[in-house]
Design a protein around this motif. Structure first.
Motif, PDB file in Angstrom:
ATOM      1  N   GLU A   1      10.789   7.552   4.984  1.00  0.00           N
ATOM      2  CA  GLU A   1       9.445   7.936   4.564  1.00  0.00           C
ATOM      3  C   GLU A   1       9.130   9.381   4.977  1.00  0.00           C
ATOM      4  O   GLU A   1       9.424   9.802   6.099  1.00  0.00           O
ATOM      5  CB  GLU A   1       8.401   7.001   5.182  1.00  0.00           C
ATOM      6  CG  GLU A   1       8.355   5.623   4.541  1.00  0.00           C
ATOM      7  CD  GLU A   1       7.777   5.663   3.135  1.00  0.00           C
ATOM      8  OE1 GLU A   1       7.219   6.699   2.743  1.00  0.00           O
ATOM      9  OE2 GLU A   1       7.884   4.639   2.436  1.00  0.00           O
TER      10      GLU A   1
ATOM     11  N   MET B   1       0.828  -1.205   0.000  1.00  0.00           N
ATOM     12  CA  MET B   1       0.000   0.000   0.000  1.00  0.00           C
ATOM     13  C   MET B   1       0.863   1.256   0.000  1.00  0.00           C
ATOM     14  O   MET B   1       1.940   1.278   0.593  1.00  0.00           O
ATOM     15  CB  MET B   1      -0.925   0.007   1.220  1.00  0.00           C
ATOM     16  CG  MET B   1      -2.099  -0.935   1.132  1.00  0.00           C
ATOM     17  SD  MET B   1      -3.109  -0.903   2.639  1.00  0.00           S
ATOM     18  CE  MET B   1      -3.546   0.837   2.716  1.00  0.00           C
ATOM     19  N   PRO B   2       0.415   2.334  -0.645  1.00  0.00           N
ATOM     20  CA  PRO B   2       1.155   3.608  -0.589  1.00  0.00           C
ATOM     21  C   PRO B   2       1.271   4.109   0.851  1.00  0.00           C
ATOM     22  O   PRO B   2       0.334   3.980   1.649  1.00  0.00           O
ATOM     23  CB  PRO B   2       0.301   4.552  -1.445  1.00  0.00           C
ATOM     24  CG  PRO B   2      -0.522   3.658  -2.309  1.00  0.00           C
ATOM     25  CD  PRO B   2      -0.764   2.407  -1.515  1.00  0.00           C
ATOM     26  N   SER B   3       2.405   4.696   1.166  1.00  0.00           N
ATOM     27  CA  SER B   3       2.652   5.109   2.546  1.00  0.00           C
ATOM     28  C   SER B   3       1.730   6.235   2.999  1.00  0.00           C
ATOM     29  O   SER B   3       1.463   6.373   4.193  1.00  0.00           O
ATOM     30  CB  SER B   3       4.110   5.543   2.701  1.00  0.00           C
ATOM     31  OG  SER B   3       4.415   6.615   1.826  1.00  0.00           O
TER      32      SER B   3
END
Length: 284
Positions: A209, A115-117
């Motif tokens: 991130e 999943m995208p962060s």
């Protein structure tokens, strides 16, 4: 028949050349980017840069608060994610019944790992910042990062546990050991090198991130180092993003210097993973 084989061999050679060319092109682009970053940021690297707080004046700005914020963030993320991730992998591989429900769980874990962060940032904002009332503190940041890296740790630990030969388990059972004893004294020590490698790589991803940290409200200007988990914080990616977004060329140099520091930390963590893996494999 001979012509067909020659055509297949020729296609194989062209495919290998294509893959080699794409690989070297990617390496070349990465090398150009690294050379540009080093050229722009190396002149700003000194002790004052590492030991100073952010400032509106480029010659006085530094990474101290962001550096310590990242250390706090990764430490608390490891405290939450490693025990929970390894325990989940042990249960799924050694104790959970092998049925369709387990397969659904594993598919969902694999989907969560991809999943995208930014979605984890939205989830952390909704649950930890607002619902649980942790506000924009290290608690919220570390728990959000824990959600981000937890699927990666689970998958890596599952793979390491699955790679342990069945003969080790059977030998322990033959000597009268119970299942928890087999897992604790035989399976986990054998799987530990692979588990540690996956853990370090997952934490390296968490350190780099930016989107989840911005989403939960990590500050871009912090003139102090966190002392407790309730304090506001910033992190290296957030500080680098803030400098890179400014129009002044001096702040772009500071952002490049911050990238160099972040890369050194990430490479150190990856080197530590390799060292730990080699040591554990020799011990085993």
């Amino acid at each position: 028949m001979t012509d067909f084989r020659e055509k297949r061999k020729q296609r194989d050679r062209w495919f290998i050349r294509l893959c080699t060319g794409v690989t070297w092109m990617t390496v070349g682009v990465l090398g150009i980017l690294l050379a540009h970053v080093v050229k722009e940021g190396f002149v700003w690297l000194d002790w004052d840069f590492l030991n100073s707080f952010p400032s509106r004046h480029p010659e006085e700005a530094g990474l101290k608060s962001a550096l310590w914020g990242s250390v706090w963030l990764i430490g608390m993320t490891a405290m939450f994610a490693i025990p929970l991730g390894v325990a989940t992998a042990v249960y799924l591989e050694e104790f959970a019944p092998k049925n369709r429900l387990l397969r659904i769980f594993e598919i969902n874990i694999a989907n969560l790992a991809g999943m995208p962060s930014i979605l984890y940032g939205v989830l952390g904002l909704a649950i930890f910042v607002r619902f649980l009332g942790f506000d924009r503190s290290l608690w919220s940041g570390s728990m959000t990062m824990s959600l981000l890296v937890l699927p990666v740790i689970v998958i890596a630990a599952q793979g390491a546990i699955r790679a342990v030969p069945a003969s080790i388990r059977e030998g322990a059972f033959a000597l009268g050991a119970r299942r928890w004893q087999v897992v604790w004294w035989q399976v986990l020590p054998s799987a530990l090198p692979g588990i540690m490698t996956g853990v370090i790589l997952a934490l390296s991803r968490a350190m780099g991130e930016t989107a989840p940290m911005i989403m939960i409200g990590a500050l871009s200007y912090v003139a102090f180092t966190p002392e407790t988990a309730d304090d506001p914080f910033t992190a290296l990616p957030v500080q680098i993003f803030n400098w890179a977004a400014r129009p002044q060329a001096e702040f772009h140099g500071l952002a490049a210097a911050g990238i160099i520091v972040l890369l050194v930390l990430l490479l150190s963590m990856n080197a530590g993973a390799v060292f730990i893996r080699e040591k554990l494999q020799r011990y085993k």
